[in-house]
Design an enzyme around this catalytic site. Structure first.
Site, PDB file in Angstrom:
ATOM      1  N   SER A 872       7.297  16.284   4.201  1.00 53.72           N
ATOM      2  CA  SER A 872       7.026  15.603   5.468  1.00 53.72           C
ATOM      3  C   SER A 872       8.285  15.147   6.192  1.00 53.72           C
ATOM      4  CB  SER A 872       6.119  14.395   5.228  1.00 53.72           C
ATOM      5  OG  SER A 872       6.744  13.462   4.370  1.00 53.72           O
ATOM      6  N   LYS A 915       1.808   5.527   6.346  1.00 50.77           N
ATOM      7  CA  LYS A 915       3.088   5.666   7.043  1.00 50.77           C
ATOM      8  C   LYS A 915       3.095   4.881   8.352  1.00 50.77           C
ATOM      9  CE  LYS A 915       4.036  10.246   5.077  1.00 50.77           C
ATOM     10  NZ  LYS A 915       4.196  11.692   5.340  1.00 50.77           N
TER      11      LYS A 915
END
Length: 1004
Positions: A872, A915
């Site tokens: 990511s 996140k």
């Protein structure tokens, strides 16, 4: 006319009836299990009339002579009765009306279902379960133990209860409940006084209670293990009716409890007969209350008689006292001799007919020795083994336990093997075979309200739990509770009794789901399981699997080893006291931390593999514990599992469970939880509510506590910090001489006084720049941590000079994993491709780009002690390299997540919610996420399923505005690297070429 008469709708013609023998003292009652033992030839002739109707009959008659074909009328009667009064089981069954003595010219009995039969030697054991009362019409044979087809009238209580008013319904609940509560307390007082009288230190008056034959008889009945188990079940059922509604269903339940109670208690034959013959349910309840009061009067009479004897005893001298004791001992010896001389009763023609349980026959030397034995524990084991077949124990277990008992009876008491086997039987007797706590009537509204009151948020978890509650409410076929005859009649059960378990009843059991709650620490996984246990009315047991590295902890040790013991699962059943508790397997991911093939795994087995059988609904009904040695049914146990991370768990184990993810809380959710749940709890735990002061925090104080003092996905740290604030306020209250009232508000400025200075904010570290460093080449990325929380990473890229071969090279540091290193290579190739094809340019001259192509670059991710890996970070690394090449700084309030490809596509990643929560806590102003993660953002924006569908169907992306309001920062989608560049430098003109020329068009 059909099978049922039209006058009352309850009369059945040509129904099989059996007139009980006068001396049996048996009064059959609904809900009770009885074992009828008759002479084999006579019994086979009776059961032969039902050949081909039921499996139990055919099994008992295997090998017997041929019998006449069953008349079609009898089979039709059986089928009609089953459809109307016993429709829960689709398997064809046999029903017999057990008829008692005549009263007022009428014969009344109980229609029972034949559930099992077995021939052994010259006798036939027939197992019958009472269902419903019935009145038998004339004529009735004059001979006892005769079978005939007569006309019976079924007494359907439901029809009469349906006509009751609110007053009668309330009397049914209050009358039975009140009488039961009083008697339960009376039995508890009596057993406690009798036990204390058996102790050496008791006074003389207490010892006299043990000399009463009536007191000994009552205590023997109340101390039997079968009675204690059945009475415990009844007590649990009655507690469930404490707040029951005043409706017809509750009244019917109370009538059933009354039948079971009268059958369990040591009532007289006349009392049971009177209770059976009470046709009217209202009169039956009055009879029940009167009988309970009479039993309480028996206790009172015993106490008064003991006090009288003690008072008279004290007035006599030593000689008179000695004569009294000698007379007691002489009478006891005469009574024992009479028992040994008695022969078993025989019916006409010398055929032995008796109802079990009953005392062992006098012609058995072993029985005589057992009656004279002083080892009460060994007698209890014998009684348990005799009754094991009606407890639902697996057939292999029945065979093994009987074999072990025969071995135990032949061993010397002082031998080691004897003690090991005694300990084994003590444990087996503690397993609650056949005991199921019935699920109370499910109120979905009340259940939903309780879950909402116990937990804030957790919408998906509550939704799945309510689905399961709806399934239970619809099926309404959880295992019932019935008392066996071993707890009803006097004497010990016989080892001839055999129960053939009905397969159809086994198939009707509801298969329970196995739920795996996955989430970071402190989000409420364990407390959710406790709330579900309360809602379902199940007993709760928690098994912590953290640190378990031995398979024997789950399956148990084989009892041949020294110090062997059963596994955690069976021990949990013993502690729960039933076979259908809710067991929480906490931290199940920690039990699988040993890598496959490691030394510990080879030596001690794999505990994770042992859980495969426990959590498989197709196998756990025959789960075998090594110590127990035979299959134990776990099919009705509701297993809840919790885990922090699924990456270390085996796929077969995860596949057996339904995974429910519990995400971390936003800071608004934490504030709501703290304000409505945690702060009131701390005030109550620390007794601050006794001061009369209303303690609260301002909005700024709440935000500071959540953001600066607690950085976690759950709320455990928040709970501790609030506890510190409450204790600090208590200190102030004590120092002020216990004075103060009204409202006390904690402000943001007061927090350091109670909590100290907050930890240094990571937000300042990631946003501040140094005076001598370039501002470009720095981009903030988002990470998902192993504990289920999110984090903000800083990707720093600098140019350290020209490379030796004048080619772009990138050195990486920061404890990066393999996948993350590959993302660096992909990002480098992508940026080089875009710059070389002039898709992106910085100015009229390309000196900065040319300098970049021959540079030696260094990419570092701070906090090098923390391992980092995953795909990511590709988008953030690509943007950092482009920022260095173009010498354009990226806004420090911007953060990026997403996997990058060589074509510039940004692919979706996991952990987006965590996140974004981390970005919110670190004060980020803009978050760029992959377009493929839109579903995750919609779920974060709205909890309602219909609203989520509406948001997904709207091309205007309304969820972004909702998230901006909810998180306090902007969120945008990026489908490719071009979107990323345009959001990073929105004011730069002509930074990205449209590229109509195919020779320079990027392949996006």
């Amino acid at each position: 006319m059909g099978l049922f008469g039209k006058d009352r709708g309850e009369r059945i013609a040509e129904f099989p009836c059996y007139l009980l023998e006068t001396g049996t003292h048996l009064v059959p009652l609904p809900g009770i299990l009885y074992n009828l033992v008759i002479e084999r030839t006579y019994g086979e002739r009776i059961l032969g009339q039902f050949r081909g109707i039921g499996e139990a009959v055919d099994g008992a008659l295997t090998g017997a002579g041929e019998a006449a074909e069953v008349p079609g009328r009898v089979a039709e009667v059986m089928k009609a009765f089953q459809e109307r009064y016993d429709s829960g089981d689709k398997t064809q069954a046999v029903y017999i009306c057990l008829v008692t003595e005549a009263a007022a010219g009428r014969h009344i009995g109980c229609i029972a279902r034949l559930t099992g039969a077995r021939a052994e030697g010259g006798e036939l054991s027939v197992l019958l379960r009472g269902l419903v009362r019935a009145v038998v019409g004339q004529p009735v044979p004059s001979r006892r133990n005769e079978m005939w087809n007569g006309s019976v009238t079924v007494l359907d209580d439901a029809q009469r209860v349906a006509t009751w008013g609110a007053r009668q319904l309330d009397f049914a609940r209050q009358g039975v409940f009140g009488a039961f509560e009083e008697l339960d307390a009376g039995i508890g007082t009596f057993t406690a006084r009798f036990k204390s009288s058996q102790k050496r230190g008791a006074d003389g008056a207490a010892h006299l209670l043990t000399l009463s034959p009536l007191a000994n008889t009552l205590f023997f009945h109340f101390s039997r293990s079968s009675f204690e188990r059945s009475w415990k079940i009844l007590r649990t059922m009655m507690h469930g009716f404490r707040d029951a509604k005043k409706d017809i269903r509750t009244a019917m339940d109370m009538l059933s409890v009354a039948d079971l109670t009268v059958g369990l208690l040591p009532t007289t034959t006349a009392q049971r007969l009177e209770f059976l013959q009470a046709e009217d349910p209202a009169a039956r309840i009055k009879t029940f209350v009167r009988h309970m009061q009479q039993l309480l009067e028996v206790f009172g009479s015993l106490y008064r008689a003991t006090e009288y004897v003690h008072d008279r005893f004290e007035t006599h001298g030593p000689i008179a006292k000695s004569q009294l004791i000698a007379n007691q001992l002489r009478s006891l010896r005469f009574y024992i001799d009479d028992i040994k001389r008695n022969k078993p009763e025989s019916g006409p023609g010398g055929r032995s007919r008796r109802l079990l349980p009953r005392p062992a026959s006098g012609n058995s030397a072993a029985a005589g020795e057992e009656d004279d034995s002083e080892d009460s524990e060994l007698v209890a084991i014998k009684r348990y083994v005799d009754e094991i077949e009606v407890k639902g124990v697996h057939a292999d277990g029945v065979k093994m336990l009987k074999k072990d008992y025969r071995s135990l009876s032949k061993m010397h008491v002082q031998s080691t093997e004897y003690q090991m086997l005694r300990n084994y039987f003590d444990f087996i007797m503690g397993i609650p075979f056949g005991i199921y706590v019935s699920t109370p009537e499910i109120d979905l509204v009340a259940s939903s309200r309780k879950l909402d009151n116990d937990h804030y948020g957790l919408v998906q978890v509550k939704k799945r739990l309510l689905e399961y509650l709806c399934v239970l409410k619809l099926s309404a076929n959880s295992p019932g509770v019935t008392a066996d005859a071993g707890a009803i009649e006097d004497g010990s059960a016989t080892k001839r009794a055999v129960v053939y378990e009905n397969k159809a009843q086994e198939q009707r059991k509801t298969k329970v789901p196995f739920l795996l709650l996955v989430g970071p620490p402190g989000v409420g996984k364990t407390s959710v399981a406790k709330s579900v246990a309360d809602v379902l009315g199940r007993r709760f047991q928690r098994i912590s699997l953290g640190g378990i590295h031995n398979e024997a902890e789950i399956r148990g040790h084989r009892r041949t080893y020294v110090g062997a013991m059963a596994g955690m699962i069976v021990n949990a059943l013993c502690k729960a006291g039933c076979m259908n508790p809710l067991i929480l397997l906490d931290e199940i991911d920690k039990v699988l931390s040993v890598p496959a093939g490691a030394g510990a795994s080879r030596l001690n087995g794999d505990p994770g593999a042992a859980l495969l059988e426990v959590l498989d609904p197709e196998q756990n009904h025959t789960f075998t514990d090594h110590y127990v040695g035979f299959p134990v049914d776990l099919s009705q146990v509701l297993f809840f599992c919790t885990a922090n991370d699924l990456s270390g768990m085996s796929e077969p184990l995860v596949d057996r469970m339904e995974v429910i993810h519990i995400e971390g809380y936003t800071y608004e959710e934490k504030i709501a939880i703290g304000r409505h749940f945690l702060l009131p709890k701390q005030i109550r735990l620390n007794s601050f509510d006794m001061t009369g002061i209303n303690l609260s925090l301002t909005d700024d104080a709440w935000r500071t506590v959540v953001v600066d003092y607690t950085r976690e996905a759950g709320v455990r740290n928040l709970d501790r910090q609030l506890g510190a604030i409450v204790r600090g306020k208590i200190v102030e209250y004590v120092e002020n001489n216990m004075s103060g009232s009204g409202d006390d508000v904690v402000t943001q400025k007061n927090l350091p006084k109670f909590l100290g200075l907050p930890p240094h904010s990571l937000r300042e570290e990631v946003t501040q720049t140094t005076s001598f460093a370039e501002k470009y080449g720095v981009v903030h990325g988002l990470s998902y941590n192993s504990d289920g929380t999110g984090g903000v990473l800083v990707f720093e890229v600098i140019r350290s000079g020209d490379s030796r071969d004048k080619r772009l090279t990138v050195q990486t540091t920061g404890n990066l994993g393999t996948v993350l290193s590959e993302s660096v290579s992909i990002a480098t190739s992508l940026v080089k491709s875009l710059l070389a094809r002039h898709v992106v340019h910085s100015s009229a001259d390309d000196t900065s780009v040319a300098e970049f192509f021959r540079s030696e670059c260094h990419l570092h991710v701070p906090f090098g002690a923390v391992p980092k890996d995953g795909p990511s970070a590709g988008a953030a690394i690509s943007l950092a390299l482009l920022s260095l090449a173009l010498k354009r700084p990226v806004d420090p309030a911007l953060c990026v997540t997403g996997e990058i490809t060589l074509r510039g596509k940004i692919l979706p990643v996991g952990g987006v919610k965590e996140k974004l929560l981390a970005a919110q806590l670190q004060g980020m102003g803009l978050a760029l996420v992959p377009r493929g993660n839109r579903n995750d953002l919609v779920e974060l924006a709205e909890d309602n399923a219909e609203t989520q569908q509406r948001l997904l169907a709207d091309p205007a992306l309304p969820e972004l505005a909702t998230l901006q309001h909810k998180l306090g920062m902007a969120v945008h989608y990026c489908s490719d690297f071009r979107d990323l560049v345009l959001h990073a430098w929105p004011t730069a003109d002509n930074l990205w070429h449209a590229c109509e020329d195919s020779s320079v068009r990027p392949q996006l």
